[in-house]
Scaffold this active site. Structure first.
Site, mmCIF file in Angstrom:
data_model
loop_
_atom_site.group_PDB
_atom_site.id
_atom_site.type_symbol
_atom_site.label_atom_id
_atom_site.label_comp_id
_atom_site.label_asym_id
_atom_site.label_seq_id
_atom_site.Cartn_x
_atom_site.Cartn_y
_atom_site.Cartn_z
ATOM 1 C CG ASP A 185 26.740 44.099 42.222
ATOM 2 O OD1 ASP A 185 26.352 43.617 41.143
ATOM 3 O OD2 ASP A 185 26.194 43.836 43.318
ATOM 4 C CB SER A 186 28.698 42.621 36.760
ATOM 5 O OG SER A 186 28.525 43.879 36.132
ATOM 6 C CD GLU A 237 21.409 38.274 36.745
ATOM 7 O OE1 GLU A 237 21.364 39.373 37.353
ATOM 8 O OE2 GLU A 237 22.458 37.639 36.570
ATOM 9 C CE LYS A 250 21.072 46.136 38.608
ATOM 10 N NZ LYS A 250 21.497 45.025 39.486
ATOM 11 C CD GLU A 306 21.841 41.765 43.258
ATOM 12 O OE1 GLU A 306 21.933 40.747 43.972
ATOM 13 O OE2 GLU A 306 22.718 42.080 42.432
ATOM 14 C CG ASP A 355 24.138 46.858 40.741
ATOM 15 O OD1 ASP A 355 22.904 46.846 40.942
ATOM 16 O OD2 ASP A 355 24.735 45.973 40.089
HETATM 17 O O1 KIV Z 1 25.810 43.888 38.141
HETATM 18 C C1 KIV Z 1 25.324 43.769 37.002
HETATM 19 O O2 KIV Z 1 25.987 43.944 35.978
HETATM 20 C C2 KIV Z 1 23.913 43.408 36.902
HETATM 21 C C3 KIV Z 1 23.431 42.938 35.572
HETATM 22 C C4 KIV Z 1 23.776 41.502 35.407
HETATM 23 C C5 KIV Z 1 21.983 43.169 35.388
HETATM 24 O O3 KIV Z 1 23.215 43.456 37.860
#
Ligand code: KIV
Length: 301
Positions: free
Chosen positions: A81-82, A217, A148, A150, A120
């Site tokens: 989600d970056s 992270e 993934k 969080e 994500d």
């Molecule tokens: O969203 C992302 O790119 C991430 C990385 C920083 C691990 O979660």
């Protein structure tokens, strides 16, 4: 041109990241898929951990970069989600929607050539177990191999429910960017002994609940090393030192094209290579030889 082989030689005697994709060590090309071609799976990552070999991961958001990244031998591609920050220009990951991640996963899946695709789950898409199941299904149908999330111990039931229904899960701990407003900024986590112990407990609980991978992270290197030892699952680090089982960076960061302040844990691999393909292959090689991250990319307690 995407898909062109990048000439590499190993000086360390270790197999190059690009060679691991084949059942017997050999050089390029890995394309088209031959009978010896082996896609990376969660079992591959577990084997790396057992053998003490470091594996590499990078974010990608489109088919062309997915092809370049996977053919450079990077083991895991994260549709992070970056993308809300590096593609969309937001100042956090919070505005990213499910539909947007699904779209980018489907793009990456088309270009991918054997890397494990991790997607994500965006902000509030796993706020309840039911929402997590419904949204994870969308990502898996779009081409993800795992999702993934969080969070900390509150995710146990969600992780178990996903795992029992055939969705592999990576649990992201430490500086979890979706919590930026709770943390009051992007800050290194687990610096004191009490919070370090809590993070170790959370990692163990999440693996016991069914998490297949832990991602750490921005945590001090000694804490990341303790967590990697404490859990059976592979541990991927970003800003977590060199003793995790794998490393991940945001693609734009390692190509030196991120605007704004460069985080301490980032290295620009394009600066010392002649092309994007070579830079990505150099990253995969540096990770597999444990030359990246170096001391200067690491946080202390
Ligand atoms: O969203 C992302 O790119 C991430 C990385 C920083 C691990 O979660």
């Amino acid at each position: 041109m995407p898909g062109q082989p990048v000439a590499q030689t190993s000086t360390s005697g270790l197999p190059l990241a690009s060679e691991r994709r084949l059942s017997s060590a050999r050089s390029w090309p890995t394309y088209p898929k031959g009978k010896d071609f082996m896609a990376v799976t969660i079992n591959t990552l577990r084997e790396y951990k057992q053998k003490g070999e470091a594996f590499s991961a990078l974010t990608s958001y489109d088919a062309t970069f997915a092809q370049v990244v996977s053919e450079a031998g990077v083991d895991v591609i994260l549709i992070g989600d970056s993308l809300g920050m590096v593609l969309q220009g937001h100042d956090s990951t919070l505005p990213v929607t499910m539909e947007q991640i699904v779209y980018h996963v489907s793009c990456v899946a088309k270009g991918n050539h054997g890397s494990l695709i991790m997607a994500d789950m965006p902000f509030m898409s796993y706020g309840t177990v039911d929402a997590a199941l419904e949204n994870a299904a969308k990502l898996m149908r779009a081409g993800a191999h795992m999702v993934k999330l969080e969070g900390t111990d509150w995710m146990k039931d969600t992780i178990t429910a996903l795992s029992e229904r055939a969705v592999p899960v990576c649990a992201h701990l430490g500086l979890t960017p979706q919590f930026v407003n709770k943390f009051g900024g992007y800050k290194v986590q687990g610096r004191d002994e009490k919070s370090a112990e809590i993070m170790i407990d959370h990692a163990c609980e999440l693996v016991a609940a069914g998490a297949d991978i832990i991602l750490l992270e921005c945590v001090p290197a000694p804490l990341a090393a303790r967590i990697a030892k404490a859990v059976t699952a592979p541990v991927i680090g970003i800003g977590a030192g060199s003793d995790t089982d794998g490393q991940i960076l945001v693609l734009h960061d390692m190509l030196g094209i991120t605007t704004g302040r460069k985080p301490r844990f980032v290295k620009n691999f394009l600066a010392e290579n002649n092309s994007i393909q070579e830079a990505i292959a150099a990253y995969a090689k540096a990770v597999s030889e444990r030359k990246f991250p170096a001391e200067e990319h690491t946080f202390k307690a």
